[in-house]
Motif scaffolding. Structure first.
Motif, PDB file in Angstrom:
ATOM      1  N   VAL A   7      28.669  39.616  32.086  1.00  0.00           N
ATOM      2  CA  VAL A   7      27.467  39.454  31.267  1.00  0.00           C
ATOM      3  C   VAL A   7      27.525  38.046  30.690  1.00  0.00           C
ATOM      4  O   VAL A   7      28.588  37.571  30.278  1.00  0.00           O
ATOM      5  N   GLU A   8      26.382  37.352  30.681  1.00  0.00           N
ATOM      6  CA  GLU A   8      26.357  35.957  30.238  1.00  0.00           C
ATOM      7  C   GLU A   8      25.811  35.828  28.821  1.00  0.00           C
ATOM      8  O   GLU A   8      24.896  36.534  28.429  1.00  0.00           O
ATOM      9  N   LEU A   9      26.373  34.887  28.075  1.00  0.00           N
ATOM     10  CA  LEU A   9      25.901  34.531  26.742  1.00  0.00           C
ATOM     11  C   LEU A   9      25.247  33.163  26.870  1.00  0.00           C
ATOM     12  O   LEU A   9      25.855  32.221  27.390  1.00  0.00           O
ATOM     13  N   ALA A  10      23.987  33.058  26.432  1.00  0.00           N
ATOM     14  CA  ALA A  10      23.253  31.801  26.576  1.00  0.00           C
ATOM     15  C   ALA A  10      22.595  31.425  25.258  1.00  0.00           C
ATOM     16  O   ALA A  10      22.291  32.278  24.425  1.00  0.00           O
ATOM     17  N   VAL A  11      22.380  30.122  25.083  1.00  0.00           N
ATOM     18  CA  VAL A  11      21.630  29.599  23.942  1.00  0.00           C
ATOM     19  C   VAL A  11      20.531  28.715  24.514  1.00  0.00           C
ATOM     20  O   VAL A  11      20.817  27.781  25.272  1.00  0.00           O
ATOM     21  N   ASP A  12      19.295  29.047  24.156  1.00  0.00           N
ATOM     22  CA  ASP A  12      18.132  28.314  24.664  1.00  0.00           C
ATOM     23  C   ASP A  12      18.173  28.171  26.183  1.00  0.00           C
ATOM     24  O   ASP A  12      17.868  27.116  26.737  1.00  0.00           O
ATOM     25  N   GLY A  13      18.597  29.239  26.858  1.00  0.00           N
ATOM     26  CA  GLY A  13      18.607  29.275  28.315  1.00  0.00           C
ATOM     27  C   GLY A  13      19.829  28.677  28.982  1.00  0.00           C
ATOM     28  O   GLY A  13      20.000  28.800  30.188  1.00  0.00           O
ATOM     29  N   GLU A  14      20.703  28.039  28.223  1.00  0.00           N
ATOM     30  CA  GLU A  14      21.912  27.441  28.794  1.00  0.00           C
ATOM     31  C   GLU A  14      23.094  28.387  28.592  1.00  0.00           C
ATOM     32  O   GLU A  14      23.437  28.746  27.462  1.00  0.00           O
ATOM     33  N   VAL A  15      23.710  28.797  29.687  1.00  0.00           N
ATOM     34  CA  VAL A  15      24.861  29.702  29.615  1.00  0.00           C
ATOM     35  C   VAL A  15      26.028  28.969  28.976  1.00  0.00           C
ATOM     36  O   VAL A  15      26.405  27.878  29.417  1.00  0.00           O
ATOM     37  N   ILE A  16      26.577  29.591  27.928  1.00  0.00           N
ATOM     38  CA  ILE A  16      27.714  28.975  27.230  1.00  0.00           C
ATOM     39  C   ILE A  16      28.978  29.817  27.317  1.00  0.00           C
ATOM     40  O   ILE A  16      30.032  29.405  26.855  1.00  0.00           O
ATOM     41  N   GLY A  17      28.857  31.030  27.895  1.00  0.00           N
ATOM     42  CA  GLY A  17      30.042  31.860  27.989  1.00  0.00           C
ATOM     43  C   GLY A  17      29.749  33.224  28.576  1.00  0.00           C
ATOM     44  O   GLY A  17      28.671  33.478  29.113  1.00  0.00           O
ATOM     45  N   THR A  18      30.742  34.090  28.442  1.00  0.00           N
ATOM     46  CA  THR A  18      30.651  35.450  28.985  1.00  0.00           C
ATOM     47  C   THR A  18      31.095  36.462  27.932  1.00  0.00           C
ATOM     48  O   THR A  18      31.813  36.125  26.992  1.00  0.00           O
TER      49      THR A  18
END
Length: 75
Positions: free
Chosen positions: A37-48
């Protein structure tokens, strides 16, 4: 690690937005089965995000990736 359900994704997103004060944060289902599962901020993936179920106790681990090239220059 176990799979994160659609319901959990929604609950995680709501909780993380509140805790981190980040309305642009999103928790996204894996792009294909077997991926994280991806964690994103403003559409940019920053982690999992990974789910752990140990004897009925469920917890989530967040791994955030920051590239050195994305950091501001040293002062």
């Amino acid at each position: 690690m176990s799979t994160i359900s659609t319901n959990e994704i929604s609950r995680l997103q709501t909780t993380l937005r509140r805790l981190l004060g980040a309305k642009g944060l999103s928790v996204n289902a894996p792009p294909r089965p077997g991926l994280s599962v991806e964690l994103a901020v403003d559409g940019e993936v920053i982690g999992t995000i990974h789910r752990d179920d140990d004897e009925g106790e469920v917890s989530y681990a967040i791994n955030i990736i920051l590239l050195e090239e994305d950091l501001p220059p040293p002062t």
